[in-house]
Motif scaffolding. Structure first.
Motif, PDB file in Angstrom:
ATOM      1  N   ARG A  86      67.179  -3.732  12.129  1.00 37.57           N
ATOM      2  CA  ARG A  86      66.079  -2.816  12.478  1.00 37.57           C
ATOM      3  C   ARG A  86      66.590  -1.556  13.183  1.00 37.57           C
ATOM      4  N   ILE A  87      67.583  -1.706  14.065  1.00 37.11           N
ATOM      5  CA  ILE A  87      68.061  -0.527  14.795  1.00 37.11           C
ATOM      6  C   ILE A  87      68.796   0.416  13.852  1.00 37.11           C
ATOM      7  N   ASN A  88      69.429  -0.131  12.829  1.00 37.25           N
ATOM      8  CA  ASN A  88      70.123   0.721  11.859  1.00 37.25           C
ATOM      9  C   ASN A  88      69.150   1.536  11.017  1.00 37.25           C
ATOM     10  N   ASP A  89      67.923   1.047  10.857  1.00 35.77           N
ATOM     11  CA  ASP A  89      66.905   1.754  10.074  1.00 35.77           C
ATOM     12  C   ASP A  89      66.056   2.703  10.912  1.00 35.77           C
ATOM     13  N   LEU A  90      66.233   2.680  12.221  1.00 36.06           N
ATOM     14  CA  LEU A  90      65.396   3.488  13.109  1.00 36.06           C
ATOM     15  C   LEU A  90      65.841   4.951  13.101  1.00 36.06           C
ATOM     16  N   PRO A  91      64.948   5.866  12.785  1.00 31.15           N
ATOM     17  CA  PRO A  91      65.319   7.293  12.823  1.00 31.15           C
ATOM     18  C   PRO A  91      65.646   7.725  14.262  1.00 31.15           C
ATOM     19  N   THR A  92      66.761   8.396  14.433  1.00 28.22           N
ATOM     20  CA  THR A  92      67.186   8.813  15.775  1.00 28.22           C
ATOM     21  C   THR A  92      66.204   9.811  16.388  1.00 28.22           C
TER      22      THR A  92
END
Length: 141
Positions: A86-92
């Protein structure tokens, strides 16, 4: 469970209650992510930062140890691999947006402050950089 962990858990919950995550309550953002909402994900990583959780496994362990925090985060059972995905898919940009809101909130709360109280005295910057020295060459240190 000892008193220290209970106090730390409550402190994290209090900090999370102040975090401006209302923009992430939209069901469209989390379509298909029923187990871990974006709001909960962000709050988990803020908790990890506040409590110095060092890895996904450590995060999993702490979440199991903090039932009140899990209730505050609105999660039941989350694995480290789920957090990683999930954190890898989260837009910065979303994290940047929360940061900007927190800075704005701090500015609002401190706008009327005129600096430090007179009794504090001179402030100094302390460098806490750790330098590892070779054991055999620097046993005197």
């Amino acid at each position: 469970m000892n008193n220290k962990s209970i106090g730390r858990e409550m402190l994290i919950c209090q900090c999370l209650s102040l975090l401006p995550t209302e923009d992430f309550d939209c069901p469209l953002i989390d379509y298909g992510n029923y187990k871990l909402s974006t709001k909960s994900l962000l709050r988990i990583f803020v908790s990890a930062q506040l409590d110095k959780w060092s890895s996904y496994a450590h995060m999993e362990e702490k979440l199991r140890a903090y039932p009140k925090l899990c209730k505050e985060l609105d999660i039941k059972d989350i694995s480290g691999s789920q957090l990683s995905r999930r954190i890898n898919d989260l837009p910065t940009e979303w994290v940047q947006k929360i940061f900007a809101k927190v800075v704005q909130k701090i500015k609002q709360l401190t706008d009327t402050c005129k600096g430090l109280p007179s009794g504090i005295g001179k402030l100094s910057i302390v460098d806490s950089t750790e330098i590892k020295l070779p054991e055999r060459l620097c046993d005197w240190a």
